[in-house]
Design a protein around this motif. Structure first.
Motif, short mmCIF file in Angstrom:
data_model
loop_
_atom_site.label_atom_id
_atom_site.label_comp_id
_atom_site.label_asym_id
_atom_site.label_seq_id
_atom_site.Cartn_x
_atom_site.Cartn_y
_atom_site.Cartn_z
N TRP A 1 39.72 25.05 39.89
CA TRP A 1 40.25 25.00 41.25
C TRP A 1 39.25 24.25 42.13
CZ3 TRP A 1 38.13 29.25 38.94
CH2 TRP A 1 37.02 29.81 39.56
N TYR A 2 39.80 23.41 42.96
CA TYR A 2 38.97 22.64 43.88
C TYR A 2 39.86 22.13 45.01
CZ TYR A 2 35.54 19.33 45.68
OH TYR A 2 34.66 18.66 46.49
N PRO A 3 39.46 22.26 46.26
CA PRO A 3 38.20 22.83 46.74
C PRO A 3 38.25 24.36 46.80
CG PRO A 3 39.49 22.06 48.58
CD PRO A 3 40.27 21.68 47.35
N PHE A 4 37.11 24.95 47.10
CA PHE A 4 37.00 26.41 47.13
C PHE A 4 37.90 27.01 48.20
CE2 PHE A 4 34.87 30.43 48.22
CZ PHE A 4 34.74 30.98 46.97
N SER A 5 38.09 26.28 49.29
CA SER A 5 38.93 26.81 50.38
C SER A 5 40.41 26.84 50.01
CB SER A 5 38.75 25.95 51.63
OG SER A 5 39.08 24.59 51.36
N ALA A 6 40.79 26.12 48.94
CA ALA A 6 42.20 26.11 48.52
C ALA A 6 42.60 27.36 47.75
CB ALA A 6 42.47 24.88 47.66
N VAL A 7 41.65 28.20 47.39
CA VAL A 7 41.96 29.43 46.66
C VAL A 7 42.70 30.39 47.58
CG1 VAL A 7 41.00 31.40 45.41
CG2 VAL A 7 39.94 29.13 45.19
N PRO A 8 43.87 30.89 47.18
CA PRO A 8 44.63 31.82 48.02
C PRO A 8 44.04 33.24 47.97
CG PRO A 8 45.81 31.46 45.98
CD PRO A 8 44.61 30.56 45.93
N TRP A 9 42.95 33.42 48.71
CA TRP A 9 42.26 34.71 48.65
C TRP A 9 43.13 35.87 49.15
CZ3 TRP A 9 38.28 34.86 45.65
CH2 TRP A 9 37.47 33.74 45.49
N GLY A 10 44.03 35.56 50.07
CA GLY A 10 44.93 36.62 50.55
C GLY A 10 45.81 37.18 49.45
N TYR A 11 46.43 36.28 48.68
CA TYR A 11 47.27 36.73 47.57
C TYR A 11 46.43 37.40 46.47
CZ TYR A 11 51.26 34.16 49.46
OH TYR A 11 52.29 33.72 50.25
N LEU A 12 45.25 36.85 46.20
CA LEU A 12 44.38 37.46 45.19
C LEU A 12 43.98 38.87 45.58
CD1 LEU A 12 42.01 34.50 44.17
CD2 LEU A 12 43.87 35.51 42.83
N CYS A 13 43.64 39.06 46.85
CA CYS A 13 43.28 40.40 47.32
C CYS A 13 44.50 41.32 47.30
CB CYS A 13 42.70 40.33 48.73
SG CYS A 13 41.06 39.54 48.81
N GLY A 14 45.69 40.76 47.57
CA GLY A 14 46.90 41.58 47.47
C GLY A 14 47.16 42.06 46.06
N VAL A 15 47.00 41.15 45.10
CA VAL A 15 47.18 41.53 43.69
C VAL A 15 46.15 42.59 43.30
CG1 VAL A 15 47.02 40.71 41.31
CG2 VAL A 15 48.22 39.35 43.03
N ALA A 16 44.88 42.34 43.64
CA ALA A 16 43.81 43.28 43.26
C ALA A 16 44.00 44.64 43.95
CB ALA A 16 42.45 42.68 43.62
N GLY A 17 44.40 44.62 45.23
CA GLY A 17 44.60 45.88 45.94
C GLY A 17 45.74 46.70 45.38
N LEU A 18 46.87 46.04 45.06
CA LEU A 18 48.00 46.77 44.48
C LEU A 18 47.68 47.27 43.07
CD1 LEU A 18 50.93 44.49 45.68
CD2 LEU A 18 50.54 46.87 46.34
#
Length: 414
Positions: A285-302
């Motif tokens: 993945w590149y650039p680092f800012s393109a990572v969807p951290w919101g969705y990743l945190c949603g997956v991890a939280g659920l």
């Protein structure tokens, strides 16, 4: 010859006024007050029992709904995340790291509810007994945690790979086969009791798997996705059987400690894997800012919420409710796929899903289900015989009363 005269004791004489004398007003009021008090106490006890039963039903329903909703949410969030971020192993590693928070959450609950509060170190050592009497040592940490951490990562990673190839409904249905695999492994490895109903359920699960693979003609992404989902269910079953073999049963604190230890092991030792995949551009993945951290945190939280609910639910309620919540994720995902993604389910896939779900429900039958069924049938037969006897008695009494009314007496034959 003497004559013996029979002496009869005279009956005591009573006045009519004595026989008809009423109960004093004070005693009658006391008796009435006592009866009303007992009736009020009975009604209050009955009301409290009904309220307690109703609250228990509400609590169990909420547990089932929470387990099902968290698993459906996790699956759907993964599907959404794959639209912009196609790195399943990184998602698995990132979500597993969140397991470190399970024990701190458990200890916070302990501080909020326990009367005798313990220090974090003391509670940590107490929960470490799941690894043995000596607690958690470096040797046990590597020996016991490593295989379970690998199985945990494989289960989640294969589940995410299956979601790339199949719909959420198909993957969640195929993952329910892990119950059948647990039974087969327990029967072979742990020498658990043989049950015909569960063998039938296992056959139904295998039938559903074959039908799901056949839906697209054993070719393309379908057969690969089915293989991934079945592999995920198999590693999950192996994880559960090995946990029961080596660690036995665990309470909520011990389970929270163990899952947090898995998260810590994942962070320390498995972090090298996503780095290797990144530099080899397998998951790049590149650039680092393109990572969807919101969705990743949603997956991890659920996913974290699901793991907590599973461990809490097993302790606070019946484990069967957790299983029901898991299987209800199948119609939940089907509803989302149908309404949001406009999926059209083929007859073969729908039949395979229904067969797998029925097999899963058969797995939930208790080991003594046949004895319980026989006792229930016998109790029904006894109740019917008692009702028949009462009906015969009532009809006999009715016949005698009619005979007496007509001036005749019926004499039963010996």
């Amino acid at each position: 010859m003497r004559k013996h005269s029979a002496r009869v004791a005279p009956l005591p004489s009573y006045n009519v006024s004595e026989l008809n004398s009423p109960v004093p007003d004070g005693e009658e009021g006391t008796q009435t007050h006592t009866e009303s008090s007992s009736q009020e106490a009975d009604s209050q006890t009955r009301c409290q029992s009904c309220t307690s039963t109703f609250l228990k039903l509400i609590w169990r329903f909420l547990i089932i709904l929470s387990v099902s909703s968290s698993w459906v949410g996790t699956t759907q969030f993964v599907k959404i995340t794959f639209e912009t971020f196609d790195c399943p192993f990184f998602m698995t590693w990132f979500s597993t790291n969140w397991n470190i928070m399970i024990f701190p959450i458990y200890y916070s609950g302990h501080l909020a509810t326990a009367q005798e509060k313990q220090s974090p170190i003391k509670k940590f050592r107490e929960c470490s007994r799941i690894f043995g009497e000596d607690g958690l040592t470096l040797k046990l940490f590597l020996k016991r945690t490593a295989p379970f951490s690998i199985l945990w990562t494989l289960t989640n990673y294969l589940y995410l790979l299956a979601l790339k190839k199949l719909t959420a409904t198909d993957v969640s249905a195929l993952f329910c086969c892990n119950k059948a695999f647990v039974f087969l492994l327990s029967w072979i490895v742990l020498k658990d009791r043989f049950m015909g109903a569960r063998i039938v359920a296992a056959i139904m699960a295998i039938t559903g798997i074959v039908m799901m693979a056949y839906a697209d003609g054993f070719q393309g992404d379908s057969i690969i996705g089915v293989a991934y989902a079945v592999g995920s269910a198999s590693t999950s079953a192996l994880y559960k059987v090995l946990f029961k073999m080596f660690l036995g049963s665990a309470n909520f604190g011990e389970a929270a400690h163990f899952v947090s230890t898995l998260g810590f092991f994942n962070f320390i030792f498995i972090s090298i894997t996503p780095i290797i995949l990144y530099f080899t551009k397998v998951e790049y993945w590149y650039p680092f800012s393109a990572v969807p951290w919101g969705y990743l945190c949603g997956v991890a939280g659920l996913w974290l919420a699901f793991n907590i609910l599973v461990n809490v639910g097993v302790v606070l309620t019946y484990p069967i409710l957790i299983s029901i919540g898991t299987v209800l994720s199948v119609p939940g995902n089907a509803a989302v796929d149908l309404l949001k993604h406009k999926m059209i389910f083929s007859v073969v896939r729908l039949g395979a899903t229904i067969i797998i779900c029925i097999g899963f429900l058969l797995m939930l039958l208790p080991e003594e289900w046949d004895e319980i069924t026989l006792r229930f049938i016998n109790s029904l037969k006894e109740k019917k015989s008692e009702d028949h006897t009462e009906d015969m008695t009532e009809s006999s009494v009715h016949t005698r009363s009619r005979s007496r009314a007509n001036g005749t007496v019926s004499i039963p034959l010996a």
